[in-house]
Motif scaffolding. Structure first.
Motif, PDB file in Angstrom:
ATOM      1  N   TRP A  69       0.837  -1.186   0.000  1.00  0.00           N
ATOM      2  CA  TRP A  69       0.000   0.000   0.000  1.00  0.00           C
ATOM      3  C   TRP A  69       0.880   1.247   0.000  1.00  0.00           C
ATOM      4  N   ARG A  70       0.365   2.341  -0.540  1.00  0.00           N
ATOM      5  CA  ARG A  70       1.036   3.643  -0.453  1.00  0.00           C
ATOM      6  C   ARG A  70       0.403   4.396   0.721  1.00  0.00           C
ATOM      7  N   LEU A  71       1.113   4.466   1.834  1.00  0.00           N
ATOM      8  CA  LEU A  71       0.631   5.164   3.014  1.00  0.00           C
ATOM      9  C   LEU A  71       0.935   6.654   2.862  1.00  0.00           C
ATOM     10  N   LEU A  72      -0.120   7.457   2.943  1.00  0.00           N
ATOM     11  CA  LEU A  72       0.021   8.905   2.768  1.00  0.00           C
ATOM     12  C   LEU A  72      -0.007   9.579   4.133  1.00  0.00           C
ATOM     13  N   LEU A  73       1.093  10.218   4.501  1.00  0.00           N
ATOM     14  CA  LEU A  73       1.238  10.900   5.784  1.00  0.00           C
ATOM     15  C   LEU A  73       1.380  12.392   5.521  1.00  0.00           C
ATOM     16  N   ASN A  74       0.225  13.071   5.430  1.00  0.00           N
ATOM     17  CA  ASN A  74       0.203  14.472   5.004  1.00  0.00           C
ATOM     18  C   ASN A  74       0.938  14.617   3.662  1.00  0.00           C
ATOM     19  N   GLU A  75       0.564  13.730   2.729  1.00  0.00           N
ATOM     20  CA  GLU A  75       1.200  13.671   1.417  1.00  0.00           C
ATOM     21  C   GLU A  75       0.139  13.566   0.337  1.00  0.00           C
ATOM     22  N   ALA A 131      -4.966  12.731  -2.053  1.00  0.00           N
ATOM     23  CA  ALA A 131      -4.257  13.345  -0.932  1.00  0.00           C
ATOM     24  C   ALA A 131      -4.656  12.654   0.361  1.00  0.00           C
ATOM     25  N   GLY A 132      -3.669  12.424   1.220  1.00  0.00           N
ATOM     26  CA  GLY A 132      -3.935  11.730   2.469  1.00  0.00           C
ATOM     27  C   GLY A 132      -3.426  12.488   3.676  1.00  0.00           C
ATOM     28  N   MET A 133      -4.354  12.955   4.518  1.00  0.00           N
ATOM     29  CA  MET A 133      -3.975  13.623   5.761  1.00  0.00           C
ATOM     30  C   MET A 133      -3.807  12.605   6.878  1.00  0.00           C
ATOM     31  N   GLU A 134      -2.916  12.902   7.784  1.00  0.00           N
ATOM     32  CA  GLU A 134      -2.890  12.142   9.022  1.00  0.00           C
ATOM     33  C   GLU A 134      -4.133  12.506   9.826  1.00  0.00           C
ATOM     34  N   ASN A 135      -4.400  11.745  10.883  1.00  0.00           N
ATOM     35  CA  ASN A 135      -5.626  11.951  11.657  1.00  0.00           C
ATOM     36  C   ASN A 135      -5.678  13.352  12.268  1.00  0.00           C
ATOM     37  N   TRP A 136      -6.863  13.949  12.182  1.00  0.00           N
ATOM     38  CA  TRP A 136      -7.131  15.207  12.883  1.00  0.00           C
ATOM     39  C   TRP A 136      -8.567  15.170  13.361  1.00  0.00           C
ATOM     40  N   GLY A 137      -8.764  15.204  14.684  1.00  0.00           N
ATOM     41  CA  GLY A 137     -10.096  15.156  15.237  1.00  0.00           C
ATOM     42  C   GLY A 137     -10.435  16.405  16.026  1.00  0.00           C
ATOM     43  N   LYS A 138     -11.697  16.779  15.979  1.00  0.00           N
ATOM     44  CA  LYS A 138     -12.164  17.943  16.739  1.00  0.00           C
ATOM     45  C   LYS A 138     -12.000  17.719  18.228  1.00  0.00           C
ATOM     46  N   VAL A 139     -12.199  16.480  18.666  1.00  0.00           N
ATOM     47  CA  VAL A 139     -11.997  16.137  20.079  1.00  0.00           C
ATOM     48  C   VAL A 139     -10.500  16.106  20.353  1.00  0.00           C
ATOM     49  N   LYS A 140     -10.040  16.857  21.330  1.00  0.00           N
ATOM     50  CA  LYS A 140      -8.617  17.066  21.524  1.00  0.00           C
ATOM     51  C   LYS A 140      -7.864  15.814  21.960  1.00  0.00           C
ATOM     52  N   ARG A 141      -8.548  14.830  22.541  1.00  0.00           N
ATOM     53  CA  ARG A 141      -7.831  13.616  22.942  1.00  0.00           C
ATOM     54  C   ARG A 141      -7.484  12.730  21.741  1.00  0.00           C
ATOM     55  N   ASP A 165      -4.494  25.189  -7.496  1.00  0.00           N
ATOM     56  CA  ASP A 165      -5.809  25.421  -6.901  1.00  0.00           C
ATOM     57  C   ASP A 165      -6.949  24.774  -7.685  1.00  0.00           C
ATOM     58  N   ASN A 166      -6.807  24.645  -9.009  1.00  0.00           N
ATOM     59  CA  ASN A 166      -7.912  24.106  -9.810  1.00  0.00           C
ATOM     60  C   ASN A 166      -7.807  22.595 -10.030  1.00  0.00           C
ATOM     61  N   ALA A 167      -6.889  21.926  -9.332  1.00  0.00           N
ATOM     62  CA  ALA A 167      -6.769  20.467  -9.456  1.00  0.00           C
ATOM     63  C   ALA A 167      -7.968  19.789  -8.811  1.00  0.00           C
ATOM     64  N   PHE A 168      -8.350  18.629  -9.339  1.00  0.00           N
ATOM     65  CA  PHE A 168      -9.393  17.830  -8.705  1.00  0.00           C
ATOM     66  C   PHE A 168      -8.737  16.967  -7.638  1.00  0.00           C
ATOM     67  N   VAL A 169      -9.180  17.155  -6.384  1.00  0.00           N
ATOM     68  CA  VAL A 169      -8.538  16.511  -5.239  1.00  0.00           C
ATOM     69  C   VAL A 169      -9.513  15.583  -4.529  1.00  0.00           C
ATOM     70  N   VAL A 170      -9.090  14.335  -4.328  1.00  0.00           N
ATOM     71  CA  VAL A 170      -9.774  13.404  -3.449  1.00  0.00           C
ATOM     72  C   VAL A 170      -8.982  13.398  -2.146  1.00  0.00           C
ATOM     73  N   MET A 171      -9.563  13.956  -1.098  1.00  0.00           N
ATOM     74  CA  MET A 171      -8.885  14.072   0.196  1.00  0.00           C
ATOM     75  C   MET A 171      -9.296  12.908   1.100  1.00  0.00           C
TER      76      MET A 171
END
Length: 320
Positions: free
Chosen positions: A182-188, A202-212, A228-234
């Motif tokens: 697999w290609r693991l995306l870490l803010n990549e 695009a793959g973000m690392e985890n970010w949750g509204k709950v601070k824990r 800016d005009n690229a089609f992005v699957v986040m």
């Protein structure tokens, strides 16, 4: 930690505590000559629901098909098929040839997707859980590859250990996922091309509204260098990030998330997940931008009722 004891706690509550409480209520509310029958009936119903949710619904899944249309999608990608699965929690899954995880992987491959994305929570608590499933998870394949991100359970969030140990465990998880091919995306991000056209996964690392929850996701880092005009699957595990970070900080047209498991329980269309999340399952749109929240394939607690596991097939369409 609570997560470490979640499974025995669930079965203790479902098979003993809840039936006992209902029995006491029957004794208090029902006529003396009928309360024992009422308590017995309530106990049987609760036991049946717990066992049915564990042995039947939790071992099943459904393939759901959707379409997402965007005017920003290049014509060459009209009809492009993304298969998403999420929240596998393989530590709660059997490794037998007839097990749900094997059947799910066979189904994903049979769909012949252009790309496969996994949106976090591969493990329950520890990367050692992944080892026995390595050969199985290596079987996933798609024309443009398999991409994954980290969920809150893929970090040592629920383990009581020092920071050096936590860092080592995160590295172990990352290395194991890469061993699957697999290609693991870490803010990549990666660019997928069709002739002169392209889209961005695009793959973000985890970010949750709950601070824990782990808050390692960085939108700007994830999309660095993307026009800016690229089609992005986040890809972002926690759907609360969509309104908090993704919508205000970038122009990603489609976000794919998981995390909520749909509450693992549904009654007449209502799920307890609705108490904690604005987006907890299915589609939500803001203008021409959308988020799809998978209700997940597995769970830490091996129980579902009304929500079997989900594999999503999302076909992209170019909007004229």
């Amino acid at each position: 930690m609570i997560a470490r004891y979640a499974i025995p706690f669930f079965f203790l509550m479902g098979l003993i505590v809840v039936p006992l409480v209902l029995s006491l209520l029957c004794r208090w509310l029902m006529p003396r000559k009928h309360w024992k029958k009422g308590a017995f009936a309530c106990t049987l119903i609760i036991w049946a629901l717990v066992l049915y949710g564990h042995f039947v619904v939790f071992q099943s899944f459904e393939v759901h098909r959707y379409t997402f249309a965007s005017a920003d999608l290049p014509k060459a990608f009209d009809g492009y098929r993304i298969v998403q699965f999420s929240d596998a929690h393989v530590g709660s899954q059997s490794n037998s040839p007839e097990g749900m995880l094997q059947r799910a992987i066979d189904s994903i491959n049979a769909l012949k997707p252009d790309v496969i994305v996994f949106t976090g929570d591969l493990e329950n608590l520890h990367p050692d859980e992944l080892q026995e499933h390595t050969a199985l998870l290596k079987q996933l394949h798609a024309k443009d590859g398999v991409y994954s991100i980290m969920g809150n359970h893929d970090y040592p969030t629920y383990l009581d250990c020092d920071e050096a140990t936590k860092a080592r465990l995160v590295t172990q998880t990352e290395q194991t996922e890469r061993q699957f091919g697999w290609r693991l995306l870490l803010n990549e991000r990666t660019i997928i091309r069709r002739d002169s056209d392209s889209i961005v996964i695009a793959g973000m690392e985890n970010w949750g509204k709950v601070k824990r929850m782990p808050r390692k996701g960085d939108v700007k880092k994830t999309l660095a260098g993307i026009r800016d005009n690229a089609f992005v699957v986040m890809l972002q595990h926690d759907p609360t990030c969509w309104r908090e970070k993704i919508l205000p900080e970038c122009k990603a047209q489609l976000t794919l998330s998981g995390h909520t498991h749909g509450g693992q329980f549904e009654v007449f269309g209502w799920s307890p997940a609705a108490l904690s999340y604005d987006e907890w399952g299915g589609w939500t749109y803001e203008g021409d931008r959308g988020i799809f929240v998978s209700t997940g394939l597995g769970a830490l607690i091996p129980f579902r009722l009304g929500f079997p596991g989900e594999i999503a097939v999302i076909t992209l369409r170019s909007k004229n």
